[in-house]
Every structure is written in structure tokens, then in C-alpha cells.
Design a protein around this motif. Structure first.
Motif, mmCIF file in Angstrom:
data_model
loop_
_atom_site.group_PDB
_atom_site.id
_atom_site.type_symbol
_atom_site.label_atom_id
_atom_site.label_comp_id
_atom_site.label_asym_id
_atom_site.label_seq_id
_atom_site.Cartn_x
_atom_site.Cartn_y
_atom_site.Cartn_z
ATOM 1 N N UNK A 54 98.316 20.508 37.255
ATOM 2 C CA UNK A 54 96.875 20.703 37.138
ATOM 3 C C UNK A 54 96.211 20.059 38.346
ATOM 4 N N UNK A 55 95.509 20.874 39.125
ATOM 5 C CA UNK A 55 94.852 20.426 40.349
ATOM 6 C C UNK A 55 93.351 20.588 40.148
ATOM 7 N N UNK A 56 92.609 19.503 40.314
ATOM 8 C CA UNK A 56 91.161 19.537 40.134
ATOM 9 C C UNK A 56 90.446 20.175 41.311
ATOM 10 N N UNK A 57 89.150 19.913 41.425
ATOM 11 C CA UNK A 57 88.353 20.480 42.517
ATOM 12 C C UNK A 57 88.444 19.584 43.748
ATOM 13 N N UNK A 58 88.343 20.213 44.920
ATOM 14 C CA UNK A 58 88.372 19.512 46.198
ATOM 15 C C UNK A 58 89.599 18.615 46.345
ATOM 16 N N UNK A 59 90.737 19.129 45.939
ATOM 17 C CA UNK A 59 92.014 18.425 46.095
ATOM 18 C C UNK A 59 92.720 19.004 47.309
ATOM 19 N N UNK A 60 93.331 18.134 48.123
ATOM 20 C CA UNK A 60 94.075 18.595 49.293
ATOM 21 C C UNK A 60 95.517 18.129 49.189
ATOM 22 N N UNK A 61 96.436 19.083 49.339
ATOM 23 C CA UNK A 61 97.865 18.793 49.394
ATOM 24 C C UNK A 61 98.309 19.191 50.796
ATOM 25 N N UNK A 62 98.602 18.189 51.625
ATOM 26 C CA UNK A 62 98.892 18.415 53.038
ATOM 27 C C UNK A 62 100.313 18.956 53.251
ATOM 28 N N UNK A 74 102.165 17.201 36.233
ATOM 29 C CA UNK A 74 101.506 16.363 37.228
ATOM 30 C C UNK A 74 100.049 16.807 37.260
ATOM 31 N N UNK A 75 99.134 15.836 37.195
ATOM 32 C CA UNK A 75 97.702 16.112 37.272
ATOM 33 C C UNK A 75 97.143 15.429 38.507
ATOM 34 N N UNK A 76 96.455 16.204 39.347
ATOM 35 C CA UNK A 76 95.724 15.669 40.491
ATOM 36 C C UNK A 76 94.251 15.921 40.216
ATOM 37 N N UNK A 77 93.517 14.868 39.876
ATOM 38 C CA UNK A 77 92.118 15.023 39.499
ATOM 39 C C UNK A 77 91.241 15.255 40.728
ATOM 40 N N UNK A 78 89.968 15.566 40.482
ATOM 41 C CA UNK A 78 89.010 15.906 41.531
ATOM 42 C C UNK A 78 89.022 14.906 42.689
ATOM 43 N N UNK A 79 88.928 15.434 43.902
ATOM 44 C CA UNK A 79 88.806 14.665 45.136
ATOM 45 C C UNK A 79 90.026 13.799 45.435
ATOM 46 N N UNK A 80 91.158 14.102 44.835
ATOM 47 C CA UNK A 80 92.375 13.362 45.162
ATOM 48 C C UNK A 80 93.118 14.111 46.263
ATOM 49 N N UNK A 81 94.113 13.456 46.842
ATOM 50 C CA UNK A 81 94.843 14.126 47.907
ATOM 51 C C UNK A 81 96.185 13.496 48.202
ATOM 52 N N UNK A 82 97.061 14.340 48.743
ATOM 53 C CA UNK A 82 98.377 13.907 49.203
ATOM 54 C C UNK A 82 98.445 14.149 50.702
ATOM 55 N N UNK A 83 98.719 13.103 51.477
ATOM 56 C CA UNK A 83 98.876 13.251 52.921
ATOM 57 C C UNK A 83 100.255 13.873 53.209
ATOM 58 N N UNK A 84 100.522 14.127 54.467
ATOM 59 C CA UNK A 84 101.757 14.791 54.897
ATOM 60 C C UNK A 84 103.006 14.202 54.255
#
Length: 188
Positions: A54-62, A74-84
């Protein structure tokens, strides 16, 4: 970077798909029927996203990330991110030597740890870090590059290391920027 067309994204059959989602044409998406993606989120080149995610809004997966949701998710909530090059796992084989490991082995010869993973709002996970099953990275937490997160964090903190340990508190200034962004974005 080339992104899949809106039509291609619709045809993939996601559980839910928000507005203006961008997924690289070089990303690998498995089990799209189990994957939810919120508005304005982006998945870059050479990422693998599989299982219940589940990926929220404005999430970036690099670039070069792996999000393995497995059965529990796996849940990635709003405005979260994974760098390279980050890896997030909701399940893992037992590496103690008591059981066999790897996907070629029948379940009865293995012991698999399964536990959901949550990255709360405004979490950023630094380059080449790993998040293991059962972890909640609490709201506003920053994980330094090349860290391994084995335990749930404290909110609004900075963590670093193997295993990741709290270094200091993190500022909350970005919450004001979020409000300003959302006010402007909702007027479009």
C-alpha cells in the motif's frame, strides 16, 4: 526516464490507483491486484514491487529499490520515500541454520518470519538501507544511508547504523510545508 502511460497503468489491474501516478517502464510490478498506489506517487527504474503493498500519496520509490510485501504487506504512508537501492521485506527465511532456506524449498522444510512493515508519514529511508519484517518506522523518522532497521523506531527521529540506532530528534518544519503544498495542490 520513461513512464508507463495512463492506459498501461489501468490495464495492469491495481487494487487501486490514484491520480498522476508515475511508474517507470523499467520497473517490475508483481501481483498488481494486491497493490494500492495513491495520488502523485512515483516508482523509478529497476524497482521491484511485489505482494501486498500500500503506497500513499506523494510517495517516491527511487531507482533499484525492492519492496517485497509478501502476504502481510508493506505500507508506505503519505510523503514517505525510499532513496536509491533500499530493500523493504515483510517476510524472511530463518537464517539460523535450523531450517532450509530459499524459494526452491517446500514450506515444511523452512521457517519463514512474516510480519507487516509500515513506513509512516514523512519517513525517508536513506540509500542502500534495509527494513526487516515487523518494523514500523514511525512518523517523520529519517533513516541514514546504509542502515539496517530491525526494530520499530521513535517518531521524528534520525537513525543510522547496522543495526540502526537513534542519533537525534528530527525537525518538524516540513509539516508546515506539507500544509502549504496541499492547500495549493487542492486548488488545481
Amino acid at each position: 526516464m520513461a513512464f508507463l502511460s495512463e492506459k498501461s497503468l489501468q490495464e495492469m489491474g491495481f487494487k487501486s490507483l490514484g491520480r498522476d501516478v508515475k511508474i517507470s517502464d523499467k520497473a517490475a510490478i508483481y501481483n498488481p491486484e494486491l497493490i494500492e498506489i495513491g495520488d502523485y506517487s512515483r516508482i523509478d527504474d529497476f524497482c521491484v514491487v511485489s505482494g501486498k503493498v500500500s503506497i500513499g500519496r506523494n510517495v517516491h520509490i527511487a531507482v533499484f529499490c525492492n519492496v517485497a510485501g509478501g502476504e502481510l504487506g508493506v505500507t508506505l504512508e503519505d510523503f514517505s520515500g525510499l532513496a536509491y537501492g533500499c530493500h523493504v521485506f515483510s517476510q524472511s527465511d530463518d537464517y539460523s541454520g535450523k531450517t532450509l532456506t530459499n524459494p526452491t524449498i517446500p514450506e515444511k522444510f523452512k521457517k519463514i518470519l512474516r510480519a507487516p512493515v509500515t513506513l509512516k508519514r514523512h519517513v525517508i529511508v536513506g540509500t542502500c538501507s534495509v527494513v526487516l519484517p515487523g518494523v514500523t518506522v514511525e512518523e517523520g523518522t529519517s533513516i541514514g544511508a546504509m542502515s539496517m532497521v530491525t526494530k520499530t523506531t521513535e517518531p521524528w527521529s534520525v537513525y543510522f547504523g547496522v543495526p540502526a540506532k537513534k542519533l537525534k530528534s528530527r525537525k518538524k518544519d516540513l509539516l508546515l510545508l506539507e500544509q502549504e503544498y496541499l492547500q495549493g495542490h487542492n486548488q488545481e
